[in-house]
Design a protein around this motif. Structure first.
Motif, PDB file in Angstrom:
ATOM      1  N   HIS A 148       0.799  -1.226   0.000  1.00 47.27           N
ATOM      2  CA  HIS A 148       0.000   0.000   0.000  1.00 47.27           C
ATOM      3  C   HIS A 148       0.838   1.285   0.000  1.00 47.27           C
ATOM      4  N   TRP A 149       2.120   1.172   0.211  1.00 46.40           N
ATOM      5  CA  TRP A 149       2.966   2.357   0.341  1.00 46.40           C
ATOM      6  C   TRP A 149       3.043   3.123  -0.972  1.00 46.40           C
ATOM      7  N   LEU A 150       2.916   4.438  -0.871  1.00 49.64           N
ATOM      8  CA  LEU A 150       3.103   5.327  -2.020  1.00 49.64           C
ATOM      9  C   LEU A 150       4.274   6.262  -1.698  1.00 49.64           C
ATOM     10  N   PRO A 151       5.218   6.427  -2.607  1.00 50.64           N
ATOM     11  CA  PRO A 151       6.363   7.300  -2.340  1.00 50.64           C
ATOM     12  C   PRO A 151       5.974   8.739  -2.002  1.00 50.64           C
ATOM     13  N   SER A 152       4.778   9.156  -2.385  1.00 51.43           N
ATOM     14  CA  SER A 152       4.340  10.523  -2.086  1.00 51.43           C
ATOM     15  C   SER A 152       3.807  10.655  -0.655  1.00 51.43           C
ATOM     16  N   THR A 153       3.664   9.551   0.068  1.00 53.76           N
ATOM     17  CA  THR A 153       3.162   9.599   1.441  1.00 53.76           C
ATOM     18  C   THR A 153       4.200  10.259   2.339  1.00 53.76           C
ATOM     19  N   ARG A 154       3.736  11.162   3.166  1.00 54.58           N
ATOM     20  CA  ARG A 154       4.626  11.921   4.049  1.00 54.58           C
ATOM     21  C   ARG A 154       4.603  11.333   5.456  1.00 54.58           C
ATOM     22  N   ALA A 155       5.665  11.597   6.196  1.00 57.55           N
ATOM     23  CA  ALA A 155       5.765  11.117   7.578  1.00 57.55           C
ATOM     24  C   ALA A 155       4.601  11.645   8.412  1.00 57.55           C
ATOM     25  N   LEU A 156       4.191  12.875   8.167  1.00 58.31           N
ATOM     26  CA  LEU A 156       3.066  13.441   8.894  1.00 58.31           C
ATOM     27  C   LEU A 156       1.812  12.590   8.703  1.00 58.31           C
ATOM     28  N   GLN A 157       1.579  12.098   7.501  1.00 59.89           N
ATOM     29  CA  GLN A 157       0.412  11.253   7.240  1.00 59.89           C
ATOM     30  C   GLN A 157       0.509   9.933   8.001  1.00 59.89           C
ATOM     31  N   VAL A 158       1.711   9.390   8.096  1.00 63.21           N
ATOM     32  CA  VAL A 158       1.922   8.139   8.839  1.00 63.21           C
ATOM     33  C   VAL A 158       1.566   8.345  10.307  1.00 63.21           C
ATOM     34  N   LEU A 159       2.032   9.452  10.887  1.00 62.84           N
ATOM     35  CA  LEU A 159       1.750   9.733  12.302  1.00 62.84           C
ATOM     36  C   LEU A 159       0.286  10.103  12.521  1.00 62.84           C
ATOM     37  N   GLN A 160      -0.311  10.829  11.592  1.00 63.79           N
ATOM     38  CA  GLN A 160      -1.735  11.153  11.707  1.00 63.79           C
ATOM     39  C   GLN A 160      -2.582   9.880  11.658  1.00 63.79           C
ATOM     40  N   ASP A 161      -2.173   8.942  10.821  1.00 66.54           N
ATOM     41  CA  ASP A 161      -2.890   7.671  10.727  1.00 66.54           C
ATOM     42  C   ASP A 161      -2.790   6.887  12.036  1.00 66.54           C
ATOM     43  N   LEU A 162      -1.615   6.904  12.655  1.00 68.25           N
ATOM     44  CA  LEU A 162      -1.457   6.235  13.946  1.00 68.25           C
ATOM     45  C   LEU A 162      -2.324   6.913  15.006  1.00 68.25           C
ATOM     46  N   LEU A 163      -2.335   8.235  15.035  1.00 63.37           N
ATOM     47  CA  LEU A 163      -3.161   8.949  16.006  1.00 63.37           C
ATOM     48  C   LEU A 163      -4.638   8.620  15.807  1.00 63.37           C
ATOM     49  N   LEU A 164      -5.081   8.537  14.567  1.00 67.40           N
ATOM     50  CA  LEU A 164      -6.465   8.165  14.273  1.00 67.40           C
ATOM     51  C   LEU A 164      -6.760   6.754  14.793  1.00 67.40           C
ATOM     52  N   LEU A 165      -5.827   5.829  14.613  1.00 67.45           N
ATOM     53  CA  LEU A 165      -6.010   4.468  15.113  1.00 67.45           C
ATOM     54  C   LEU A 165      -6.131   4.459  16.633  1.00 67.45           C
ATOM     55  N   LEU A 166      -5.302   5.244  17.316  1.00 65.44           N
ATOM     56  CA  LEU A 166      -5.373   5.293  18.777  1.00 65.44           C
ATOM     57  C   LEU A 166      -6.683   5.932  19.242  1.00 65.44           C
ATOM     58  N   ASP A 167      -7.101   6.968  18.554  1.00 70.68           N
ATOM     59  CA  ASP A 167      -8.330   7.667  18.949  1.00 70.68           C
ATOM     60  C   ASP A 167      -9.592   6.868  18.637  1.00 70.68           C
ATOM     61  N   SER A 168      -9.539   6.019  17.614  1.00 69.47           N
ATOM     62  CA  SER A 168     -10.723   5.255  17.187  1.00 69.47           C
ATOM     63  C   SER A 168     -10.283   3.856  16.777  1.00 69.47           C
ATOM     64  N   PRO A 169     -10.143   2.935  17.732  1.00 70.16           N
ATOM     65  CA  PRO A 169      -9.730   1.578  17.364  1.00 70.16           C
ATOM     66  C   PRO A 169     -10.612   1.007  16.251  1.00 70.16           C
ATOM     67  N   ASP A 170      -9.965   0.423  15.254  1.00 69.43           N
ATOM     68  CA  ASP A 170     -10.643  -0.072  14.059  1.00 69.43           C
ATOM     69  C   ASP A 170     -10.673  -1.606  14.087  1.00 69.43           C
ATOM     70  N   PRO A 171     -11.879  -2.196  14.053  1.00 73.03           N
ATOM     71  CA  PRO A 171     -11.971  -3.666  14.084  1.00 73.03           C
ATOM     72  C   PRO A 171     -11.327  -4.345  12.877  1.00 73.03           C
ATOM     73  N   GLN A 172     -11.017  -3.583  11.832  1.00 70.44           N
ATOM     74  CA  GLN A 172     -10.347  -4.152  10.661  1.00 70.44           C
ATOM     75  C   GLN A 172      -8.827  -4.091  10.785  1.00 70.44           C
ATOM     76  N   ARG A 173      -8.329  -3.387  11.774  1.00 73.97           N
ATOM     77  CA  ARG A 173      -6.874  -3.234  11.968  1.00 73.97           C
ATOM     78  C   ARG A 173      -6.523  -3.807  13.335  1.00 73.97           C
ATOM     79  N   VAL A 174      -6.382  -5.132  13.377  1.00 72.66           N
ATOM     80  CA  VAL A 174      -6.242  -5.832  14.652  1.00 72.66           C
ATOM     81  C   VAL A 174      -4.963  -6.664  14.680  1.00 72.66           C
ATOM     82  N   LEU A 175      -4.195  -6.497  15.742  1.00 72.20           N
ATOM     83  CA  LEU A 175      -3.037  -7.352  15.999  1.00 72.20           C
ATOM     84  C   LEU A 175      -3.246  -8.160  17.284  1.00 72.20           C
ATOM     85  N   ARG A 176      -4.239  -7.772  18.077  1.00 71.32           N
ATOM     86  CA  ARG A 176      -4.552  -8.478  19.324  1.00 71.32           C
ATOM     87  C   ARG A 176      -6.047  -8.800  19.330  1.00 71.32           C
TER      88      ARG A 176
END
Length: 154
Positions: free
Chosen positions: A90-118
């Protein structure tokens, strides 16, 4: 490549979702900082992350690790994050580090049942949300770092 990463670091340092973002051991390809979730049960603390860029960046995705223990279905006990955005397919070379961190913050703020490791925590979140909330709050209280004062604050 180093110029792009340095530019992205400056962008992330201006973003309000993280604090203290800096080079780790002076290496432009390794960053650390504190992520500041907005929503309960995680907004009572700050979570240290490490972002490591590949020598092939931006053609290869960075690796993101949460260094602070968290009771979350999308983060494994070793700090690995379920983040399709940084997967090779899924990685795109145009993706910025800020987007990676924003995505992590979104995951922490709203756990997603489709993104599960536990799966056991995802099940608890779905079947016993009050129990999950209490466990996550207690875990945050015991393991998260203190939230820094806002910029310009006391």
């Amino acid at each position: 490549m180093n110029r792009r990463i340095a530019k992205e670091l400056a962008e992330v340092q201006r973003w309000g979702g993280a604090r203290g973002v800096r080079l780790l051991h002076g290496d432009v390809r390794r960053w650390e900082g504190l992520l500041l979730p907005n929503n309960p049960p995680y907004n009572a603390g700050a979570f240290r992350f490490e972002l490591t860029f590949s020598p092939h960046h931006p053609l290869a995705p960075p690796h993101l690790t949460l260094r602070t223990s968290i009771y979350h279905p999308g983060v494994d006990p070793d700090g690995g994050v379920c983040q399709p955005l940084t997967s090779a397919q899924h990685w795109l070379p145009s993706t910025r580090a800020l987007q990676v961190l924003q995505d992590l913050l979104l995951l922490l703020d709203s756990p997603d049942p489709q993104r599960v490791l536990r799966p056991e925590l995802a099940r608890q979140l779905q079947e016993q949300p009050e129990v999950f909330q209490r466990q996550a709050e207690e875990h945050t209280r015991c393991h998260a770092e203190q939230r820094p004062d806002p910029p310009g604050g006391p």
